[in-house]
Structures are given as structure tokens and as C-alpha cells.
Design a protein around this motif. Structure first.
Motif, PDB file in Angstrom:
ATOM      1  N   THR A 118       0.935  -1.453  -0.043  1.00 21.14           N
ATOM      2  CA  THR A 118       0.214   0.149   0.375  1.00 21.14           C
ATOM      3  C   THR A 118       0.958   1.454  -0.057  1.00 21.14           C
ATOM      4  O   THR A 118       1.630   1.035   0.096  1.00 21.14           O
ATOM      5  CB  THR A 118      -0.993  -0.452   1.366  1.00 21.14           C
ATOM      6  N   THR A 176      -5.663   6.312  -0.667  1.00 16.30           N
ATOM      7  CA  THR A 176      -5.618   8.133   0.272  1.00 16.30           C
ATOM      8  C   THR A 176      -5.339   8.598   1.459  1.00 16.30           C
ATOM      9  O   THR A 176      -5.669   9.665   0.963  1.00 16.30           O
ATOM     10  CB  THR A 176      -6.811   8.605  -0.993  1.00 16.30           C
ATOM     11  N   PHE A 190     -10.150  -4.548  -3.286  1.00  8.30           N
ATOM     12  CA  PHE A 190     -10.053  -4.983  -1.228  1.00  8.30           C
ATOM     13  C   PHE A 190     -11.201  -3.859  -1.298  1.00  8.30           C
ATOM     14  O   PHE A 190     -11.331  -3.166  -1.350  1.00  8.30           O
ATOM     15  CB  PHE A 190      -8.966  -4.801  -1.269  1.00  8.30           C
ATOM     16  N   ARG A 197     -15.071   6.463   4.506  1.00 11.80           N
ATOM     17  CA  ARG A 197     -16.379   7.253   3.932  1.00 11.80           C
ATOM     18  C   ARG A 197     -17.515   5.680   3.561  1.00 11.80           C
ATOM     19  O   ARG A 197     -18.410   5.627   4.585  1.00 11.80           O
ATOM     20  CB  ARG A 197     -17.090   7.998   2.728  1.00 11.80           C
TER      21      ARG A 197
HETATM   22  C1  LIG Z   1     -10.510  -2.238   2.804  1.00 12.69           C
HETATM   23  C2  LIG Z   1     -10.019  -1.119   2.732  1.00 12.69           C
HETATM   24  C3  LIG Z   1      -8.426  -1.061   3.265  1.00 12.69           C
HETATM   25  C4  LIG Z   1      -7.928   0.159   3.151  1.00 12.69           C
HETATM   26  N1  LIG Z   1      -6.497   0.152   3.889  1.00 12.69           N
HETATM   27  C5  LIG Z   1      -6.197   1.414   3.673  1.00 12.69           C
HETATM   28  C6  LIG Z   1      -4.365   1.513   3.930  1.00 12.69           C
HETATM   29  O1  LIG Z   1      -3.723   0.556   4.401  1.00 12.69           O
HETATM   30  N2  LIG Z   1      -4.060   2.781   4.254  1.00 12.69           N
HETATM   31  C7  LIG Z   1      -4.463   3.737   4.156  1.00 12.69           C
HETATM   32  O2  LIG Z   1      -3.876   4.454   4.489  1.00 12.69           O
HETATM   33  N3  LIG Z   1      -5.753   3.638   3.987  1.00 12.69           N
HETATM   34  C8  LIG Z   1      -6.351   2.150   3.182  1.00 12.69           C
HETATM   35  N4  LIG Z   1      -8.181   2.476   2.629  1.00 12.69           N
HETATM   36  C9  LIG Z   1      -8.839   3.674   2.592  1.00 12.69           C
HETATM   37  C10 LIG Z   1      -8.520   4.023   1.480  1.00 12.69           C
HETATM   38  O3  LIG Z   1      -7.563   4.704   1.715  1.00 12.69           O
HETATM   39  C11 LIG Z   1     -10.107   5.230   1.026  1.00 12.69           C
HETATM   40  O4  LIG Z   1      -9.166   5.488  -0.780  1.00 12.69           O
HETATM   41  C12 LIG Z   1     -10.161   5.883   1.751  1.00 12.69           C
HETATM   42  O5  LIG Z   1     -10.195   5.767   2.808  1.00 12.69           O
HETATM   43  C13 LIG Z   1     -11.291   6.608   1.311  1.00 12.69           C
HETATM   44  O6  LIG Z   1     -12.474   5.865   1.316  1.00 12.69           O
HETATM   45  P1  LIG Z   1     -13.554   5.521   0.377  1.00 12.69           P
HETATM   46  O7  LIG Z   1     -13.577   5.985  -0.559  1.00 12.69           O
HETATM   47  O8  LIG Z   1     -14.702   4.197   0.789  1.00 12.69           O
HETATM   48  O9  LIG Z   1     -15.045   6.618   1.379  1.00 12.69           O
HETATM   49  C14 LIG Z   1      -8.723   1.582   2.907  1.00 12.69           C
HETATM   50  C15 LIG Z   1      -9.743   1.231   2.908  1.00 12.69           C
HETATM   51  C16 LIG Z   1     -10.465  -0.313   2.299  1.00 12.69           C
HETATM   52  C17 LIG Z   1     -11.786   0.296   2.454  1.00 12.69           C
END
Ligand SMILES: Cc1cc2nc3c(=O)[nH]c(=O)nc-3n(C[C@H](O)[C@H](O)[C@H](O)COP(=O)(O)O)c2cc1C
Ligand SMILES: Cc1cc2nc3c(=O)[nH]c(=O)nc-3n(C[C@H](O)[C@H](O)[C@H](O)COP(=O)(O)O)c2cc1C
Lengths: 428, 428
Positions: free
Chosen positions: A89, A121, A229, A325
Motif C-alpha cells: 500500500t 488516499t 479490495f 466514508r
Molecule cells: C478495505 C480497505 C482497506 C484500506 N487500507 C488502507 C490502508 O492500508 N492505508 C490507508 O491509508 N488507507 C486505506 N484504506 C482507505 C482508502 O485509502 C480510501 O481511499 C480512503 O479511505 C477513502 O475511502 P472511501 O472511498 O471508502 O471513502 C482502505 C480502505 C478500504 C475500504
């Protein structure tokens, strides 16, 4: 080449102590060995089970236990493995695209075509303060930057045309400069000339994974990702998400199977149902309220819940600008639907964090996975072992063989690249 | 513990094809193997010769042949070696300190205390365009940012106090948060809260190397570095530099031997003097004017020399804002002192790039190194093999054993960390 896939994709999402918030307190957990040794053993086990890849999350701030930076770690693991994919990541919010393109292209070169980038993000607001910002970048701005960031990285990866290496010692020509394309990207957020200073990828380009599931996150993934994912709690939700995503992919002019949809699964496995329940109960009994509350606060979008009574309801929260979100929505829906207190909610997510959770025998776990796979809810799963190494071993030694017996999972690697494991076309 | 060092430090400065600008055209050079394989063989050879470390340069833009990002590469090499130090270059001009602190702390954890960071400020003006800038940051501004950048990285590395890991499963305490210090740095260029999310270093902290030799570069190194890598063409210049640096270190309140001074050495080794001269002649004969001119242009501070007659003199140049001020000075002094044409100057630097150059038998090379070491010109050398693997093998198989016979270099590793190889105190 792109025959309809009848087999699952399986990746192992590894965390230093395992996924359960109290995993580090479990009697079997090794707190002393250096992280590299713990991960080396886990990845080598996962490779013996023929998994598509291992997957590492990331945060550019301290949350819980310290560990090591995932690209650096996977690069070391590349040297002690030969087939398994390596997905790390990296956030688009607090990095530069030239740097990220270079790191993943390097991992891809070192591993001979096994690299994947999980584009996120940043869902951890605390990261802002490590990069000179008073506040976290808000949700919409993060995704706007992410889209450009992706396009720059992708463009840099594609800068090396076939035949760029002339290697003519006698004639004195190493490269054909006409086949090394500058990028000259000029956007709102980035201006990047290129070309990238890393040789082209053995798999065309590294695999792009995405993990945002909000409306904006889905659109970005549909336009750009190879794998999504996602956290889905129920079969019906997962089916709806799957349909939605495949439809979006088609509207972007892509083949539906060019995007692999992989929900997380938190499986606690025992040789009997009772044994599985006991394993889960042991972990649940080790949760401290402080740790549970902190985890829940992060998962519902970076809100501090410490002022609220543990046995009272979850307060009404504004839509998060800082965090995930989609996860906030998922968890508030669970809490409201089942009328859970704050304590009950953190107990509910202490293991699976809102992901698909199964507690049972290898057959029961395999039944569930098969049902999701065969009813249009998943192309595969990101396995979230409760503890490391015990919880990983349970899945690899009990569940994977059961899936193999059913013909749902490979018994040996056919290709050498991550793209080939996932049944994706060579990147270009 | 800090007995006066009677032995040299030796590091191998590896480049994909070797240091000579025409190395890639040499009959022995392997253009086809992936970079990781070429470097793996080289580092394993260097470890068998008990070298202190390998050293990789860097640029965040394409110059010459593409390769892989050095921290990622060294991390993979850490997994296939056990003792040799691993020093990678990373610029302070186009990175963020939290990111760099994390990468090197990770490399240090993975390698069990063998990491070093060569802090540079970027001598390649082309990098700017990969990071959204119209112009390269100028010399003074680069060094001002570098000083703060160093202090942030160093502060982050020191955030983990002894005893921070409680590891009390029964009591439910993983960390003692009082012993995990926030940094809360607020400077002109950076605001970074910390703490770093990587466990503390097995050697206290990674080794800091520096490679700037202008007035500003020397001051930064005297205040902050453990090792200085420098280009010195003659014994007299090297002695003056050595005296100057040790004096500065003392004025900063540090022990003189807490800074190791290591000039580069470009050695072409043959079993007879004639064989060495022939080897060098072969490489010199392969230089193309375009490549020679491009190298010279970079080395004198990023100036385009293509408009000037090859057999005419070097034009007067303004003091560089973009490149290495010290190298510009060194090369213009050589050109003026010896009345060299542009062609003669690039031929002069095509191998050693202005560094100490020796062509001869193993005894002759060892004599020169011993003379520099024993007359206050060097604490050790950064070996710059003309070709890879041939030129590296010549040094490791012919020169190192000669130094060992003279008691000037170790025959086995005593410690396990890079700091211990270099005779430096554990970092804190
Ligand atoms: C299953 C899953 C795993 C995620 N893993 C990470 C991570 O390791 N590090 C991180 O900064 N964000 C992680 N995120 C968040 C993503 O960065 C995502 O782009 C951001 O939080 C916005 O999420 P949204 O589109 O569900 O609002 C993860 C999100 C999901 C759904
Ligand atoms: C021996 C030596 C090696 C260097 N290696 C690199 C390098 O790999 N990458 C880089 O960007 N700059 C490199 N530099 C330049 C440094 O970044 C230096 O901080 C900058 O050019 C200013 O140099 P000055 O202090 O000599 O003027 C090197 C400099 C020297 C003297």
C-alpha cells in the motif's frame, strides 16, 4: 489466454501480529523477533500454499505497533521467494508520483514481475502532521489528487517502448532514445516530465489494487484498477457491490473481468465448530476497552469516542472528510440495524473490522467462500488471519486444501507474474 | 572500544556497468541480466572480501542507463547477505523527511543494523521537472533545506527510548507511551510531529554519509555526518581537505574520529603495469564524444558544452547554482592548470570523474592507498570499479589481499553492524 476464470484469487493480508485488535496478547504471538523474520516465515508459507499474493497495508503515522515500510519489506521478501505476488500500500496524499512509480517499478524489476500497488488516499488523519499540514486533506481533494497521481504513475510505467534497449556495444548505442518517451504531464496537482529511470516491467506494468468503496472511490477503481479490495459484511451487500462495480467497469469501456473484486475475509478456523468459537472467544476476551475504542474511532472516520458512555449508543456523526466514508457507512448501518452499544460495536469489529467474518470448520469456511464466489459476490478473497503465525497457518493448512479439493483453487503456480496469477492480461 | 583505528575503511561504490563512462561497451559487461542479479553477485563478492559496505548513488531523473531505486535494491540485497553494510543515496531536495527516515529505519531493521544514508542535495538539475518545478532549487536553498531535513530525520530516528517496548501481554501493555517521543519539529521548511512508525535501530541509528565538498557542504558534514565521501585528485588536496574537515568537526564539539573521511578511488589494476595501462587504454578507446561531453557537462555543474569546439579550451563558467560546486572547482582547476582542451578534460574524467585515479599493479595501488592513509589524507576509500564485475573482481582479488597482508585491512568481520565495521560509536 483470458478463459473464464473458474478459480478463486486468494491473497494474504498480513499484519505484524494478525488482524484481531488483541492479537498481540495471544499466547502464540511472537513479540520479539524482528518484523522481517516474522513476515519472511509467513510469506514463505503463503507461497507454499500457492496464494496469488501477500498484501500489506500502510500508514505514514504511528498507529498501534511500529513495523517497517511495506515496499522496503516486500523488496527483501522478493529475494527469499520466487512466485508469490507482492502487494504494498502507498498513499497518493502524502507522496510524489515520480517516487511511487519508481519504487513499485523497482520492486517489480527485483521480483521479476510480482509487484502490485494498493493505491489509497490515506484514512488516517494523523498523517497530515508528519507532512507539514495542520489538517488532513479532505475526501474530495484526496480523490482528485489520487486520480492525477494514478495517471502520472501509469504514464511513467509506460514510458519504455519495446525495443528501447539497443545494447549495441560495437555501434556505441545503448538506448534508442526515440523509444524512451517523456511524459510531460501537466495537471492541476502535478507536473512531471519523466521518463522514469527504471527499466520496463517484466509484467508490462505492476498491478494496481484499490481499496476505497465510497462513490468517488468506486469511480476511481472502475476507471483505473486491476483489483478492488473491499469490506462487505453480508452476501447481499457484496453482490450489490459486485454488480455495481462490474457495471461501472463496462461503462468505462473495459471488460468486466479486467477488474478482480476481492472482499476481505476474517476467518477463525477450528477442527470443530466449538474449537473455532473457543479460539474466537479467547481473542475477544483479550480486548481492552481503550484499544477497542481507538480502533472503532479510526474505522468510523477518525472520531474521538472517548467522551461517550461505552454502553450507550453510537452518537450521530457527520459524514467523514478525513477517513473512509464507505467504512463509516457500513459500521453505522450495523450499529443502527442491530441496536448495538459502542462496546458491542467495537467487539463486533475487533477482528474483522467490518469485513466478512466466518467462524467455523474448514468445510464451513469453504462453503461460505464458495457461495460468495458462485453467486456473483467475489472473484476471490483477501484473507485476514486473526493471529500470526497461528491464524495464518489455520487458513493455509485447513481451508486452502479444502478449496483445492473442490477445484476452486490452484495446486501449483502456472505463470511467474502477479498478473498471470490473477488472470489479468499483461499490462500496457 | 574506540581504540585508534589502524585499519582502513573500504566501501564499494557500485554502478550498473561500472564507473567508466564507456564501461557498458566493454566486452565483459553484461547488459542483459536484471539489475538485481548483477548487484547481488557484486555485493556477495564484496562481503566475501569483508568490505565495510556497498554504496549506491542516486538520481531522481534518467541519466544514462535506467536501474532500480537504491533503498529498494539494498533491501533485497539485505536478504541475501549477512554482514556487509548497505549505503544508499537519497536527496533532501525532492523528498520528505518522514518518508526518508522511515525507509532507512526500515532498511536498518531488515538488515539488522547495516543501513547507511548518503544525504545529498541533488546535483542533477533535470530532477526538478519530475517534481513540478520549473527550475532546480539553487545551491544555498538546497543546503538550508538539507540541514533541517537532516535534523528531522535524526530526531525521528531517536524517538524510541530504551524500554519503549513493554510487551506485557497479561497486563495489556504493548508500549510505554512515555518512552515513545513525539518530535514536534517546527522549522522554516518542515513541520513534522512524529513519532516514527518503525522500531528503533539495531545500531542506535543508521549511519549518515555526506558527499558535498563546497564550503556549505563541509559545514553540514562537520555538524552532522558520520562519513564524508569526497572527490580529491591529489595527495596534497586530500591532506588539506582532511585537515580542514577534522578541524571543523572539532569546532562543532565532536571527536575528530567520529567523522570518517573517505575519498573515492578509481583504480585500474593489472598483474603488470603494462596490463593495467592496456586495460585503461581499452576503455578510453571506447569513449564516444557525445557521452564524454554529457558527463563533463554534468560534472562541471550542469552546463551544456555542445556548442564549443571539442579541441578548444573549457569556456569561463559562472559558479554553479544547480550542480556540485566543489566538483566544478576541481575540474576547472585541472583544466586550467594543465591547459586541457574540452576533449582532453572529458578523457581525463571519463573513468574517475575527478577522483583519485591509480593505474598499476596491486602493489602500486596498495602503496598509494597506504601513503594517503598514513599521511593524513584518508581514513579509508570508496572503491570505484571501472567495470562490473571485472573491475570489481580485480580490486577484491588483487588489491584487498595485498592490503590485508600489510595489516591495513580486516580479514574477517568482528561486529555485525555498519557502525561497528566503521569503528563508530553506537548512534544516539
Ligand atoms: C478495505 C480497505 C482497506 C484500506 N487500507 C488502507 C490502508 O492500508 N492505508 C490507508 O491509508 N488507507 C486505506 N484504506 C482507505 C482508502 O485509502 C480510501 O481511499 C480512503 O479511505 C477513502 O475511502 P472511501 O472511498 O471508502 O471513502 C482502505 C480502505 C478500504 C475500504
Ligand atoms: C563524491 C560525491 C558524490 C555525490 N553523489 C551524489 C549522488 O549520488 N546524487 C546526487 O544527487 N548528488 C550527489 N552528489 C552531490 C551532492 O548532492 C552535493 O550535496 C551537491 O551536489 C552540492 O555539492 P557541493 O557541496 O560539492 O557543491 C555527490 C557529491 C560528491 C562530492
Amino acid at each position: 489466454m483470458m478463459a473464464a476464470r473458474k478459480q478463486l484469487s486468494l491473497t494474504a493480508f498480513l499484519m505484524r501480529h494478525g488482524h484481531h485488535v488483541a492479537a498481540w496478547r495471544h499466547p502464540d504471538t511472537d513479540l520479539v523477533s524482528p518484523p522481517f523474520e516474522v513476515y519472511r516465515d509467513a510469506v514463505q508459507r503463503a507461497e507454499r500454499a500457492c496464494l496469488d499474493a501477500v498484501f500489506l497495508a500502510d500508514s505514514v503515522a504511528l498507529t498501534g505497533a511500529p513495523s517497517v515500510e511495506p515496499v522496503t519489506l516486500l523488496s527483501a521478501l522478493a529475494a527469499v521467494t520466487s512466485r508469490i505476488g507482492l502487494v504494498a500500500t502507498a498513499t497518493t496524499t502524502y507522496n510524489e508520483p515520480y517516487t511511487v512509480a519508481r519504487q513499485f517499478a523497482s520492486l517489480d524489476s527485483i521480483s521479476n514481475g510480482r509487484a502490485g500497488w494498493n493505491l489509497v488516499t490515506s484514512d488516517n488523519a494523523a498523517e497530515a502532521a508528519n507532512f507539514g499540514r495542520e489538517r488532513h486533506v479532505d475526501h474530495a481533494a484526496r480523490y482528485a489528487r489520487a486520480r492525477e497521481f494514478h495517471d502520472v504513475v501509469d504514464g511513467l510505467w509506460q514510458g519504455w517502448e519495446e525495443g528501447a534497449f539497443v545494447n549495441d556495444k560495437a555501434g556505441g548505442r545503448l538506448l534508442d532514445s526515440a523509444k524512451v518517451r517523456r511524459l510531460d504531464y501537466r495537471g492541476e496537482h502535478f507536473a512531471v516530465s519523466g521518463p522514469l529511470n527504471v527499466p520496463p516491467s517484466p509484467q508490462g506494468k505492476p498491478v494496481v489494487v484499490q481499496a476505497g468503496s465510497s462513490e468517488t472511490g468506486r469511480e476511481l477503481a472502475a476507471a483505473t484498477a486491476d483489483v478492488v479490495f473491499t469490506a462487505q459484511a453480508t452476501l447481499a451487500d457484496a453482490q450489490a457491490f459486485y454488480r455495481d462495480m462490474k457495471g461501472r467497469v463496462e461503462r468505462h469501456g473495459r471488460a468486466p473481468d479486467s477488474l478482480r473484486i476481492m472482499p476481505g475475509i476474517f476467518a477463525v478456523v477450528g477442527t470443530s465448530e466449538q474449537e473455532a468459537q473457543d479460539k474466537f472467544g479467547l481473542l475477544q476476551g483479550l480486548i481492552e476497552p481503550g484499544a477497542g475504542l481507538a480502533l472503532l474511532g479510526r474505522m468510523i472516520g477518525n472520531f474521538d469516542l472517548s467522551g461517550y458512555p461505552l454502553d450507550g449508543p453510537l452518537p450521530d456523526l457527520p459524514v467523514t472528510q478525513d477517513g473512509q466514508r464507505s467504512r463509516q457507512q457500513l459500521l453505522t448501518a450495523i450499529a443502527q440495524g442491530e441496536n448495538l452499544s459502542i462496546r458491542q460495536l467495537y467487539e463486533r469489529i475487533a477482528g474483522g473490522r467490518g469485513h466478512f467474518t466466518v467462524i467455523g470448520t474448514p468445510e464451513q469456511v469453504a462453503d461460505q467462500m464458495q457461495a460468495w464466489f458462485e453467486s456473483g459476490a467475489a472473484d476471490g478473497f483477501n484473507l485476514m488471519p486473526p493471529t500470526l503465525p497461528g491464524g495464518l497457518d489455520d487458513v493455509l493448512r485447513l481451508v486452502v486444501p479444502e478449496l483445492q479439493r473442490r477445484g476452486l483453487f490452484r495446486t501449483r503456480y502456472e505463470g511467474t507474474t502477479l498478473r498471470s496469477h490473477l488472470g489479468l492480461r499483461e499490462g500496457k
